[in-house]
Design a protein around this motif. Structure first.
Motif, mmCIF file in Angstrom:
data_model
loop_
_atom_site.group_PDB
_atom_site.id
_atom_site.type_symbol
_atom_site.label_atom_id
_atom_site.label_comp_id
_atom_site.label_asym_id
_atom_site.label_seq_id
_atom_site.Cartn_x
_atom_site.Cartn_y
_atom_site.Cartn_z
ATOM 1 N N TYR A 238 -4.343 -14.891 0.689
ATOM 2 C CA TYR A 238 -5.295 -15.432 1.537
ATOM 3 C C TYR A 238 -4.413 -16.724 2.038
ATOM 4 N N LEU A 239 -4.024 -17.595 1.233
ATOM 5 C CA LEU A 239 -3.627 -18.762 1.502
ATOM 6 C C LEU A 239 -2.243 -18.971 2.222
ATOM 7 N N THR A 241 -0.798 -15.853 3.883
ATOM 8 C CA THR A 241 -0.718 -14.752 5.021
ATOM 9 C C THR A 241 -2.221 -14.219 5.708
ATOM 10 N N LYS A 242 -3.207 -14.872 4.829
ATOM 11 C CA LYS A 242 -4.384 -14.431 5.363
ATOM 12 C C LYS A 242 -4.453 -12.788 5.523
ATOM 13 N N GLY A 243 -3.629 -12.064 4.804
ATOM 14 C CA GLY A 243 -3.677 -10.704 4.664
ATOM 15 C C GLY A 243 -2.951 -10.025 5.997
ATOM 16 N N GLY A 244 -2.130 -10.857 6.715
ATOM 17 C CA GLY A 244 -1.526 -10.757 8.087
ATOM 18 C C GLY A 244 0.116 -10.552 7.618
ATOM 19 N N PRO A 245 0.652 -10.130 8.524
ATOM 20 C CA PRO A 245 0.386 -9.942 10.189
ATOM 21 C C PRO A 245 -0.193 -8.701 10.212
ATOM 22 N N PHE A 250 -3.173 -7.121 3.190
ATOM 23 C CA PHE A 250 -4.437 -6.938 2.623
ATOM 24 C C PHE A 250 -4.459 -6.387 1.271
ATOM 25 N N ARG B 207 -3.723 -12.259 13.612
ATOM 26 C CA ARG B 207 -5.186 -11.877 13.569
ATOM 27 C C ARG B 207 -6.020 -13.091 13.470
ATOM 28 N N VAL B 261 3.957 -12.491 16.471
ATOM 29 C CA VAL B 261 2.956 -11.462 15.993
ATOM 30 C C VAL B 261 1.828 -12.383 14.826
ATOM 31 N N GLU B 262 2.353 -13.229 14.073
ATOM 32 C CA GLU B 262 1.321 -13.884 13.382
ATOM 33 C C GLU B 262 1.031 -15.285 13.833
ATOM 34 N N GLN B 428 -2.786 -6.011 17.980
ATOM 35 C CA GLN B 428 -1.864 -6.039 16.780
ATOM 36 C C GLN B 428 -1.479 -4.344 16.279
ATOM 37 N N ILE B 432 2.300 -4.519 16.256
ATOM 38 C CA ILE B 432 2.940 -4.144 14.882
ATOM 39 C C ILE B 432 2.861 -3.005 14.507
ATOM 40 N N MET C 254 -6.458 -28.129 3.053
ATOM 41 C CA MET C 254 -6.166 -27.180 3.801
ATOM 42 C C MET C 254 -6.521 -27.627 5.347
#
Lengths: 298, 460, 300, 359
Positions: A238-239, A241-245, A250, B207, B261-262, B428, B432, C254
């Motif tokens: 989470y910290l 990539t927050k689940g990305g791109p 995820f 996202r 993309v990010e 995306q 992507i 953060m």
């Protein structure tokens, strides 16, 4: 005086001492887990708790029909397997390196175990800084040394983002493997090596025939443990990539968090949590099997 | 909302009385501060704001009020990073510890007011003055639901097309003011090909909220929408217009920085300020930061209304109609917040300070402020009068945001949509996962339909 | 030993040291780079080529954090009064983190030590189930706990209070403290206590004077792990705390990562300062840490 | 102080560890609880110490029932098999702990510690930690800790089992001497019959939670109450021959042996077990009464003695003779069974059925 005597009777002392744990565990472990399971059967919008309703298995139907849930599951599997693989290989390698009676070894040991204590937030920040594609020092060094021509977009393509999170996880938790393996190595009887030498085994054969079998047990335990934890990790991903791109990094924990917080579907998040618990229960049974827990108990 | 809010302490008589009594306060519009019975409450009044200095300026004004009228109170700004807004919203409201005042953009405001979480503020609007708004905007844009006003305007902030004019001139490209989508694409392509190590164009594709907003502007220009406000908010996202907008993003993609993309808010600004891109979509902040960190880039950059859509001719921008709203429940400082907010909204001096704190990001909403000579007394105005003017006034004709879906009426589902980054995820899918825009639009429509179904109660 | 083999040994050792140094450098590089960045003035942070050892050492980033001085949005002449900035809260967050870390560790350790003693020394129904239960509990990830606990804190009216974090961290540290203390207590011979009982000590005297000193290494190991977990947590802090005053370091930092401007120097200084307490703890108590790992693999 | 155990029973769950133990330890005697591991002797000792709950029965010190008394209130001292020294305390602190915890003035504690340390010759070790001591030194500290107070009862749980053979022999006599100095009732637990025989005034032989016999070492040795005691005490162990009894004679090993006078109620026993110690057998050259013919199958030299294994029909018997006694392997010999030296047990119950005036 009467009370004092009563308190000093052994059974009473025993119960008195366990009581805080029982109370704490009931409040802060049993209740939350029970509540998490209960919530999985409700639709629950935290903004409108007044609209909470029992929905049966609808939350489970929702996640099992959600392609993102399955994507998260498989991505979590990939990230776990690769992380564990590298952690184990590097962990054993480093432990072997550190398991030598050289001058100053304690110093190196201390430094190499250091990443384990660095807060995840800090690592994620540093990672974003040094792996920044344009201003990061890693790309700069790689380009300057001629290894790559174009900057690598560490967090911008699904494959590289996955690789980056794995790198972070491996970096942070390899020390864990090192410590466990090192502790075991120190108890390997030296006679075994002497015997192997007398029998004419070379360095490689000694590793595979003597060291590895001795490490088998501790490695299995470490691998099972780390697998369970890595599979459910939240903060690392989470910290960073927050689940990305996209949703390419995820895992179930991030999925659960996003469903609960961003989508305000606490019930769906809880249902995901229940699935995670079932998975870890299976993992725990495997652990109990391999660790032979409880055999030494009277 | 059935609760009555008729107990605002400022009735007309005390207001006039206050006006008469205190003729001081030179800079303020009405030459007065509304009177307010001294509050004995103590503590910290939590105020949410966007990252940026202006929330702090707003709160400074409120603290000035507090010093006089509620010495035990201290207003404190909590800046909420954009991508953290929804988490913060959920945890704080669910924890029954909302802030006492929120500065927020319209999609979130509409969601909150439709959920019944906000306090109607019509009484305050009366005192602020109903006819003060600059031309081209309406009170509804900030937040009006079922006939009641829930949001007091803080400012408006359009995102525009930022262009490095030095590059345009160097490559002999047309004046961006005249562009349509094809011209923009052509310019991006030309720059990417002719300038090494420079992208032609940059927008956010991650996202996150930023991508949602950037894409929404394109969608609206193409004449597309997510929901149809005229027809019970039926989902109309899987339209040819959506496909067209997605296609446009896909065509632009090769001329954007690889990492786009990010990208979220931060990285788009970074890309422009560090010279990695010649053009970008952004609010006024980019110029503010460029002025601080990269003077030459600041000097070469101008802002334009977006390129026209070739058919519709629309050049919609995403305009955050940023407003102040007051949580109705578990809020111990309602009276104080109202009075302090009124103080800030009626002080010309503070409103100008507010706008000046981050030029040209924070555009004035009241005519009297926009026209005030003091507002123009700022180095930005002198160096880039046209750009500042575009941000402040001439973009207003093209304003849009999903909250009001092309200004056709408030959309209470908009906040939910952005909270889940549905638009961003749709984009995306295309950039992507290489999904066909048609399929991506269908995927997005399904997500939106799920949101609609889940919250159908809000639509009445 | 002949000279050829002595030479070979020297070469081998030299190679080993070389490998060790390279590996150590690679592993420590992120931290070294963070430290280096934090000591650079703004102008040098983005310099090409990047400098590992700053040409102009400056402590301005640390000063900004520790004094709460405002660092950005100072363009166009005079600095503006723009209200609070995250840096202003840094020391506050630091203290909060220390409080919740020490508080939760203290509770976890006290509860688990008492319980482990009881479990290993007394016989009653269900005592063999408790370690199993703890083991399970400490495999449950905090993402499952966080929302039920959050709703519980709401009901108890504890949200936005450091207590909510102390209790929340007890929830994630107690199971493995329990497990570790139980494993450790089992290894303390019971005869020592019996000897003390016969010598005339009461149960409480035995516990205080005999058991606790013997259990000290275990207590230290469990404490370090509990402290690491509490200090490093992000999720609970993110969800439980509402106002900026009550944030902990991990969540607060953060906030530097906001909007359209990241001050990397400040952020790296904050990272270094966040790591320092754990680093000191780690260096001082490293050997106990290893002992803790021996007693049972530990959470991470 | 006299210690009386009255009907002591101990259950762990459904397992009965001790069954109705009734014993009286006279004041100031050295009493040994002897038995194989798992016989309940340590449990019994721990119950006397107050470390183990009593399921049924009562323990009386002098005229005081101590069942519900905490260990600290029983004025006892105990030496543990593992010594159980407090690892974090110095020897001095270890020795003084029992006094300090009872609130003795520190000057008195110091004096007592010095005194005991001198007696035990460990005064030069006072500032060391237990981890820095050898096994024998730890043993002395453990003893010292028990001696420093003036306990009424001195409990020892296999204190010599962790020492090497030579040290064990010297410690045996030292322990006996300490007992005499201490002037307390000593209860000593061991599985080593040699220790029990050499040190004790009284021995309680235990097996499967039951006291088999309680008496002086001489009694236990020469008049074992049952087959278990007979087999457990004495080295090399007693020989047993199953025999069919006819009146006062029995048929065993292919011959007929005369039996000693049997008790009156034993007349029904038709199958008996005859026990005889190797020392009590004689090898003789010619046949005669109470002599059995056998073949020497093995000879084992012990030093001044040797053990001769003689094979009769279906049964092997050990005979102990002087080392210079002329006998060869595989030779045929006669073994004389002196009726006065025979022990006779009922085959089923294992109880001795020899008529003895004092039994």
């Amino acid at each position: 005086m009467h009370i004092l005597r009563h308190l000093q009777s052994d059974r009473a002392v025993g119960l008195l001492f366990i009581a805080p744990f029982v109370i704490t565990a009931l409040f802060f472990m049993v209740y939350p887990i029970a509540e998490a399971i209960r919530m999985a059967f409700y639709s629950y919008n935290p903004l409108r708790p007044d609209l909470t309703a029992f929905v049966g298995l609808a939350n489970f139907e929702y996640i099992f029909e959600d392609p993102l849930f399955w994507a998260s599951f498989w991505q979590a599997t990939v990230w776990t397997l690769l992380s564990i693989l590298f952690q184990t290989v590097f962990g054993v390698g480093l432990a072997l390196l550190l398991h030598r009676a050289l001058f100053g070894m304690a110093f190196f040991r201390g430094l190499l175990l250091f990443p384990y204590i660095v807060p995840t937030v800090v690592i994620a920040l540093i990672w974003r800084w040094i792996f920044n594609p344009e201003i990061g020092v890693v790309n700069y060094s790689l380009i300057a040394s001629g290894i790559i021509k174009e900057p690598i977009y560490w967090l911008s393509t699904p494959a590289m983002a996955m690789a980056s999170t794995i790198m972070l996880n491996v970096w942070k938790y390899t020390p864990f493997v090192v410590i466990c393996v090192l502790a075991r190595l120190q108890s390997v009887p030296l006679e075994l090596y002497d015997a192997a030498k007398v029998d004419g085994a070379g360095t490689m054969r000694r590793f595979f025939d003597v060291t590895l079998p001795q490490l088998k047990e501790v490695l299995i335990v470490v691998i099972v443990f780390r697998t369970i934890w890595t599979f459910n990790k939240f903060e690392e991903i989470y910290l960073l990539t927050k689940g990305g791109p996209g949703t390419s990094t995820f895992n179930l924990a991030v999925y659960s968090f996003e469903q609960s917080m961003a989508s305000l579907r606490l019930g769906v998040g809880a249902a995901t949590g229940v699935v995670m618990m079932i998975i870890l229960l299976i993992g725990s049974i495997v652990y109990l099997r391999v660790a032979g827990f409880g055999e030494n108990e009277k | 909302m059935t609760k009555k809010f008729g107990n605002f302490p400022l009735d007309r008589r005390t207001f006039l009385g206050g006006m008469a009594a205190a003729g001081a306060s030179a800079g303020s519009l009405f030459g007065t501060t509304p009177s307010f019975g001294q509050s004995k409450k103590t503590g910290t009044v939590r105020v949410w704001g966007e990252p940026g200095p202006y929330g702090g300026v707003g709160v400074a004004a409120m603290n000035e009020w507090a010093q006089k009228n509620a010495p035990g109170l201290k207003f404190e700004i909590e800046t909420i990073p954009w991508d953290g807004v929804y988490v913060k919203l959920m945890t704080d409201l669910a924890a029954k510890r909302p802030p006492s005042l929120i500065s927020v953009e319209s999609p979130i405001a509409t969601q909150m007011m439709a959920e019944g979480l906000l306090l109607p503020v019509d009484d305050m609007v009366d005192k602020i003055g109903r006819n003060r708004l600059v031309d081209g905007v309406k009170w509804d844009y900030w937040g009006n639901w079922k006939g009641k006003q829930y949001v007091i305007p803080a400012h408006h902030q359009p995102h525009l097309l930022l262009v490095r004019m030095d590059i345009i001139k160097e490559l002999g490209l047309k004046d961006p003011e005249t562009w349509d989508w094809n011209d923009l694409l052509h310019a991006a392509k030309t720059i990417s090909e002719k300038k090494p190590n420079m992208a032609g164009f940059c927008m956010a594709l991650g996202r996150n909220l930023c991508t949602d907003y950037h894409f929404a502007a394109l969608l609206h220009s193409a004449g597309g929408r997510m929901f149809d406000p005229a027809n019970k908010y039926q989902v109309v996202f899987d339209s040819p217009q959506t496909v067209e907008a997605l296609n446009f993003v896909r065509e632009l993609r090769p001329y954007m920085p690889k990492g786009a993309v990010e990208y979220s808010f931060l990285q788009v600004v970074d890309a422009h300020v560090t010279g990695q891109t010649a053009m970008s979509f952004y609010w006024g902040r980019t110029l503010g930061r460029a002025a601080e960190e990269a003077k030459p880039i600041f000097e070469a950059t101008e802002a334009f209304n977006h390129a026209r859509h070739p058919k519709t001719g629309r050049r919609n921008n995403w305009n955050d109609f940023q407003g102040w709203c007051i949580p109705a429940q578990n809020n111990p400082f309602i009276d104080e917040v109202k009075a302090a907010l009124l103080y800030q909204q009626t002080s010309k001096e503070w409103l100008i300070k507010y706008c000046h704190s981050l030029m040209p990001n924070v555009a004035p909403t009241y005519k009297d402020i926009a026209d005030a000579p003091e507002l123009k007394d700022h180095p930005f105005y002198k160096s880039k009068p046209k750009t500042v003017d575009t941000y402040f006034r001439t973009s207003l004709a093209n304003s849009s945001s999903t909250a009001n879906e092309m200004l056709q009426g408030a959309n209470p589902l908009a906040g939910y949509v952005h909270g889940r980054s549905v638009l961003a995820q749709t984009v995306q899918k295309v950039v992507i996962d290489n999904m066909k825009p048609e399929d991506a639009a269908k995927w997005g429509a399904r997500e939106l339909e799920a949101i609609r179904k889940e919250n159908v109660r809000l639509l009445g | 030993m002949n000279s050829a083999s002595t030479l070979w040994k020297t070469v081998k050792n030299a190679m080993l040291y070389l490998i060790l140094c390279v590996v150590t450098f690679l592993i420590c590089f992120p931290l070294i780079w963070a430290l280096s960045t934090s000591l650079k003035p703004k102008s040098e942070i983005f310099a090409t080529p990047p400098t590992l050892i700053p040409h102009n050492l400056t402590l301005e980033n640390y000063e900004a954090l520790l004094t709460g001085r405002q660092q950005y949005y100072q363009a166009q002449g005079a600095p503006q009064n723009t209200g609070t900035t995250p840096a202003q809260f840094f020391t506050r967050w630091f203290i909060n983190s220390v409080i919740v870390t020490l508080g939760s560790t203290l509770i976890s350790i006290a509860v688990s030590t008492l319980a482990a003693y009881s479990l290993t020394r007394f016989r009653y129904w269900g005592r063999s189930a408790v370690p199993y239960f703890s083991l399970l509990g400490y495999m449950v990830p905090s993402i499952i706990f966080v929302f039920p606990l959050f709703l519980m804190m709401v009901r108890l009216d504890l949200t936005d209070s450091l207590w909510s974090l102390i209790l929340g961290y007890v929830c994630i540290t107690l199971p493995f403290c329990m497990w570790l203390m139980w494993a450790f207590m089992r290894s303390i011979p019971i005869e020592i206590e019996e000897a003390a009982l016969i010598d005339g000590a009461s149960r409480y005297q035995v516990f205080r004077q005999i058991v606790l000193p013997s259990a000290l290494p275990g207590i230290i190991a469990a404490s370090i792990f509990a402290m690491i977990v509490s200090w490093n947590d992000y999720l609970f802090g993110r969800v439980f705390i509402n106002s900026i005053d009550n944030l902990t370091l991990t969540v607060g930092v953060m906030l530097f990562f906001e909007g359209t401007h990241v001050d990397w120097g400040l952020l790296m200084a904050a990272s270094v300062l966040m790591t320092v307490p754990m680093a000191i703890l780690f260096m001082a108590l490293q050997r106990h840490l290893v002992a803790g790992f021996g007693a049972g693999a530990v959470k991470g | 102080m006299e210690v009386r155990l009255e009907g002591i029973t101990k259950n762990f769950g459904s397992v009965q560890i001790l069954k109705e133990v009734n014993l009286v330890f006279p004041s100031r005697k050295f009493v040994t609880l002897l038995g194989p591991s798992g016989c309940g002797k340590t449990t019994l000792l721990r119950m006397i110490a107050g470390l183990e709950e009593i399921t049924a029965g009562q323990i009386v010190f002098g005229d005081r029932v101590v069942n519900r008394l905490a260990p600290k209130d029983r004025n006892i001292a105990m030496v543990f098999q593992s010594y159980a020294l407090y690892p974090q305390m110095s020897v001095r602190k270890n020795l003084g702990y029992g006094l300090r915890v009872r609130g003795t003035v520190s000057a008195d504690v110091d004096a007592a510690v010095e005194r005991v340390a001198k007696i035990l010759e460990i005064d030069h070790l006072l500032d060391r930690k237990p981890g820095q001591l050898s096994g024998g030194q730890r043993q002395r500290v453990a003893l010292g800790r028990a001696m420093v107070r003036k306990p009424d009862i001195f409990l020892m749980d296999e204190p010599l089992s962790n020492l090497d053979a030579k040290l064990r022999v010297t410690m045996r006599s030292e322990l006996r001497r300490f007992h005499l100095d201490l002037n307390a009732t000593t209860v000593y637990v061991t599985h080593d019959q040699l220790e029990a025989m050499t040190m004790s005034d009284l021995v309680a032989v235990m097996h499967q939670g039951v006291v088999q016999q309680f008496g002086t070492p001489a009694e236990v040795y020469s008049r074992p109450a049952n087959r278990f005691v007979a087999g457990f005490i004495g080295s090399p162990p007693m020989n047993f021959l199953t025999a069919a009894r006819r009146g006062n004679e029995a048929e065993a090993g292919g011959g007929v042996l005369s039996l000693p006078p049997l008790s009156d109620d034993a007349t029904k026993a038709e199958t008996v077990v005859i026990g005889v110690r190797p020392q009590d057998l004689e090898i003789v050259p010619v046949s005669g009464n109470d002599r059995l013919k056998g073949k020497v199958s093995l000879i084992e030299l012990l030093g001044s003695e040797k053990l001769v294994e003689v094979d009769f029909v279906g049964v092997r018997v050990l005979v102990q003779v002087r080392a210079d006694f002329p006998v060869k392997e595989q030779s045929e010999v006669f073994v004389h069974f002196n009726p006065d030296r025979l022990h006779v047990f009922e085959a089923e119950s294992g109880q001795s059925i020899v008529k003895r005036a004092t039994l």
